[in-house]
Enzyme design. Sequence first.
Site: not given
Length: 304
Positions: A78, A237, A241, A264
């Site tokens: 973030h 979101h 990311d 991720h």
Amino acid sequence: MLRQRTLKQSISTKGVGLHTGARVELGLHPAPADSGIVFRRTDLPAPVTIPALAGNVGDTRLSSTLTAGGASVSTVEHLMSAFAGLGIDNLRVDVAGPEVPIMDGSAGPFVYLLQSAGIALQDAPKRFLRIVEPVEVRDGDKWARFSPHAGFRLDFTIDFPHPVFGSENRHAVVDFAEHSYAKDVARARTFGFMQDVEAMRSMGLALGGSLQNAVVLDETRVLNSEGLRYDNEFVRHKVLDAIGDLYLIGHPLVGEYAAFKSGHALNNRLARALLAQPRAFEVVTYAAEAEAPRTFPDWQLKPA
């Protein structure tokens, strides 16, 4: 020329780590041109410095963790996303703990922090990494891909078996020739499911999670009384990311990122795959603003 950016002055804040639950102090400090983003664990007997680079990413369970010299800093995505959104090239990030504080679960508080410190232009050209050939990685039905594009565009699709995720909020396209990072992306919060909380906490994760720093869903609905900040906040979101994960490449991107169910781990694999194929990209500078493709409109705000 388009110039590199750092902060005008140092600034700090405190917060709780989402996964560790620990209280953490975070300090952001100006850094010289061409030094990049560097994290420093200040709580250790001898502070350890960890460059914010894709090759230093270790654990990717529910966050991106940077590791070097026997130390680590987790949940950097973030903060890195906010750096990308406001065009910060060089910064020293002091973290007095193992994790960046989660704040409200979005990048919004970090954007405010950066704007409060003020942004300073530096006497060095801003270096962009321009995609010239497609690069793709896959994991089962999940995939992520870079393609050439005259700007920076993200096309993301999520797929969760939950009634809240209808067809209208599974997909988002964010093109920074048109969209503002601060207005259209930064306020999107992380999210999770009640039924996963116990499992995560048994793994030592989500110990600091609450309705104040995440959107939480039960079997049928959103539990947060204030509802959502965007109609498609969940997928926005994921875009937030991805921007942070990809900024670990070390330069702002000129190209398109498209993904289906990426996270991720896959984002990091894509960044590493790109860097392992030098023919797929080139590092460029722009002598004049008019020569550069439109990327983040927020960069055009005059530094304080």
